[in-house]
Design an enzyme around this catalytic site. Structure first.
Site, PDB file in Angstrom:
ATOM      1  N   SER A 136      34.256 -34.129 -14.470  1.00 15.20           N
ATOM      2  CA  SER A 136      33.000 -33.515 -14.014  1.00 15.20           C
ATOM      3  C   SER A 136      32.033 -34.627 -13.625  1.00 15.20           C
ATOM      4  CB  SER A 136      32.394 -32.702 -15.172  1.00 15.20           C
ATOM      5  OG  SER A 136      31.090 -32.263 -14.864  1.00 15.20           O
TER       6      SER A 136
ATOM      7  N   TYR B 227      29.127 -31.598 -23.946  1.00 14.16           N
ATOM      8  CA  TYR B 227      29.998 -31.409 -22.778  1.00 14.16           C
ATOM      9  C   TYR B 227      30.159 -32.742 -22.055  1.00 14.16           C
ATOM     10  CZ  TYR B 227      31.632 -29.549 -18.248  1.00 14.16           C
ATOM     11  OH  TYR B 227      32.354 -29.298 -17.089  1.00 14.16           O
TER      12      TYR B 227
HETATM   13  P1  NAD Z   1      36.221 -21.225 -15.684  1.00 18.40           P
HETATM   14  O1  NAD Z   1      35.493 -20.915 -16.924  1.00 18.40           O
HETATM   15  O2  NAD Z   1      36.048 -20.345 -14.510  1.00 18.40           O
HETATM   16  O3  NAD Z   1      37.798 -21.342 -15.984  1.00 18.40           O
HETATM   17  C1  NAD Z   1      38.244 -22.089 -17.089  1.00 18.40           C
HETATM   18  C2  NAD Z   1      39.736 -21.900 -17.245  1.00 18.40           C
HETATM   19  O4  NAD Z   1      40.148 -22.652 -18.392  1.00 18.40           O
HETATM   20  C3  NAD Z   1      40.155 -20.455 -17.483  1.00 18.40           C
HETATM   21  O5  NAD Z   1      41.397 -20.226 -16.857  1.00 18.40           O
HETATM   22  C4  NAD Z   1      40.313 -20.395 -18.993  1.00 18.40           C
HETATM   23  O6  NAD Z   1      41.226 -19.398 -19.428  1.00 18.40           O
HETATM   24  C5  NAD Z   1      40.876 -21.780 -19.253  1.00 18.40           C
HETATM   25  N1  NAD Z   1      40.728 -22.195 -20.646  1.00 18.40           N
HETATM   26  C6  NAD Z   1      39.596 -22.294 -21.374  1.00 18.40           C
HETATM   27  N2  NAD Z   1      39.890 -22.678 -22.622  1.00 18.40           N
HETATM   28  C7  NAD Z   1      41.230 -22.830 -22.685  1.00 18.40           C
HETATM   29  C8  NAD Z   1      42.138 -23.206 -23.691  1.00 18.40           C
HETATM   30  N3  NAD Z   1      41.718 -23.498 -24.943  1.00 18.40           N
HETATM   31  N4  NAD Z   1      43.457 -23.283 -23.391  1.00 18.40           N
HETATM   32  C9  NAD Z   1      43.903 -22.970 -22.150  1.00 18.40           C
HETATM   33  N5  NAD Z   1      43.092 -22.586 -21.146  1.00 18.40           N
HETATM   34  C10 NAD Z   1      41.779 -22.521 -21.421  1.00 18.40           C
HETATM   35  O7  NAD Z   1      35.832 -22.724 -15.330  1.00 18.40           O
HETATM   36  P2  NAD Z   1      35.942 -23.584 -13.984  1.00 18.40           P
HETATM   37  O8  NAD Z   1      34.581 -23.748 -13.471  1.00 18.40           O
HETATM   38  O9  NAD Z   1      37.012 -23.109 -13.121  1.00 18.40           O
HETATM   39  O10 NAD Z   1      36.335 -24.987 -14.661  1.00 18.40           O
HETATM   40  C11 NAD Z   1      37.591 -25.615 -14.516  1.00 18.40           C
HETATM   41  C12 NAD Z   1      37.431 -27.073 -14.901  1.00 18.40           C
HETATM   42  O11 NAD Z   1      36.475 -27.689 -14.022  1.00 18.40           O
HETATM   43  C13 NAD Z   1      36.891 -27.278 -16.311  1.00 18.40           C
HETATM   44  O12 NAD Z   1      37.539 -28.386 -16.902  1.00 18.40           O
HETATM   45  C14 NAD Z   1      35.431 -27.584 -16.077  1.00 18.40           C
HETATM   46  O13 NAD Z   1      34.865 -28.342 -17.123  1.00 18.40           O
HETATM   47  C15 NAD Z   1      35.492 -28.335 -14.775  1.00 18.40           C
HETATM   48  N6  NAD Z   1      34.231 -28.356 -14.034  1.00 18.40           N
HETATM   49  C16 NAD Z   1      33.684 -27.193 -13.556  1.00 18.40           C
HETATM   50  C17 NAD Z   1      32.489 -27.275 -12.835  1.00 18.40           C
HETATM   51  C18 NAD Z   1      31.804 -26.058 -12.242  1.00 18.40           C
HETATM   52  O14 NAD Z   1      30.690 -26.188 -11.728  1.00 18.40           O
HETATM   53  N7  NAD Z   1      32.412 -24.880 -12.268  1.00 18.40           N
HETATM   54  C19 NAD Z   1      31.868 -28.508 -12.615  1.00 18.40           C
HETATM   55  C20 NAD Z   1      32.479 -29.649 -13.114  1.00 18.40           C
HETATM   56  C21 NAD Z   1      33.654 -29.565 -13.818  1.00 18.40           C
END
Ligand code: NAD
Length: 269
Positions: free
Chosen positions: A152, A165
């Site tokens: 991130s 985080y």
């Molecule tokens: P989201 O919440 O839409 O999806 C998260 C996914 O992770 C889901 O499929 C959920 O089931 C899975 N998950 C959560 N805990 C889990 C566990 N213990 N075991 C297995 N699966 C698990 O989030 P997203 O926005 O798609 O995020 C995906 C990645 O991108 C994450 O690592 C997040 O930190 C990172 N990220 C997201 C953003 C953003 O703005 N959305 C920004 C920077 C980084």
């Protein structure tokens, strides 16, 4: 085009690649699954919610021999090792591991509990550790592998109200560098993607939690956040998936240990 609708035929950049994608049930992971499928990969879709994964699998429309679905909690080390084993049994090997599963919890530093810190580290960091330790030996013995960790912007700078985080994502960036160093001569590359604001459930959650802490409404939170983004918009998950394809393919053979921003320019200023 949204992540759920991606039907781009692709150009075979991942033909013959066997990939394991965690957090593939929605958001960025689902977009990566669509992009990998379009580019020819065989996929193991993993996340906690099996029913949602089956919906994603159905939407991909791949032949049965190119997909499998695995209910996996990445905090469970034994289950992570078993998952890599299952992929090997089903497809013969694992070429690309995309560590995308993650959670978000927001508080001021003083309000975070030790349990919040632990939970964020268990999912966002230890999930990555378990799966890399499970996948690396096989990749190294075959002389080929691609590991793509979704970190991130929070892994590259400080931000208010999300210190735990940020700690978890800084750790993923550091781990990516260190494992890349150790794996450098083995044909396995280890890189990370550092997204900014991406339109997913997580960013909706962030808006709600930030609004609660700051006493603002969610729209004000978005406005303040976007004021820091030169492109002035929240990214689409497909805009992260393109780089994940590159890092998961043979095209990226010359780079390792990198953590690349895809953030609409957010960290420029
Ligand atoms: P989201 O919440 O839409 O999806 C998260 C996914 O992770 C889901 O499929 C959920 O089931 C899975 N998950 C959560 N805990 C889990 C566990 N213990 N075991 C297995 N699966 C698990 O989030 P997203 O926005 O798609 O995020 C995906 C990645 O991108 C994450 O690592 C997040 O930190 C990172 N990220 C997201 C953003 C953003 O703005 N959305 C920004 C920077 C980084």
């Amino acid at each position: 085009m949204t992540a759920g609708q991606a039907k781009d035929p692709g150009s075979g950049r991942l033909d013959g690649t066997v990939a394991l994608i965690t957090g593939a049930s929605r958001g960025i992971g689902r977009a990566i699954a669509h992009a990998y499928a379009a580019e020819g990969a065989s996929l193991c879709l993993a996340a906690t919610d099996r029913a949602k994964l089956e919906e994603v699998e159905a939407a991909l429309g791949l032949p049965a021999e190119r997909t499998m679905v695995l209910a996996l909690d990445v905090t469970d080390r034994d289950a992570c090792f078993a998952a890599v084993e299952r992929v090997g049994q089903r497809f013969g090997r694992l070429d690309a591991l995309v560590n995308n599963a993650g959670i978000y919890i927001s508080h001021t530093f003083l309000d975070y509990s030790a349990q919040d810190f632990q939970r964020l580290l268990d999912v966002n960091l230890f999930g990555v550790i378990h799966l890399m330790q499970a996948a690396l030996p096989g990749m190294q013995s075959r002389g080929y592998g691609r590991i793509v960790n979704i970190a991130s912007t929070a892994g590259k700078w400080g931000s208010r109200n999300q210190s735990a985080y940020n700690v978890s994502k800084h750790a993923v960036v550091g781990l990516t560098r260190c494992v890349a160093l150790e794996a450098g001569a083995t044909g396995v590359t280890v890189n990370a993607i550092c997204p900014g604001f991406v339109q997913t459930d997580m960013v909706e959650n962030l808006k709600r939690q930030y609004a609660t802490i700051g006493g603002a409404d969610a729209d004000a939170v978005v406005k303040a956040a976007l004021a820091r983004v030169p492109m002035g918009r929240v990214l689409d998950p497909t805009e992260i998936a393109g780089l994940a394809v590159y890092l998961g393919s043979r095209e990226s053979s010359g780079m390792t240990g990198q953590s690349i921003l895809v953030d609409g320019g957010m960290l420029l200023c």
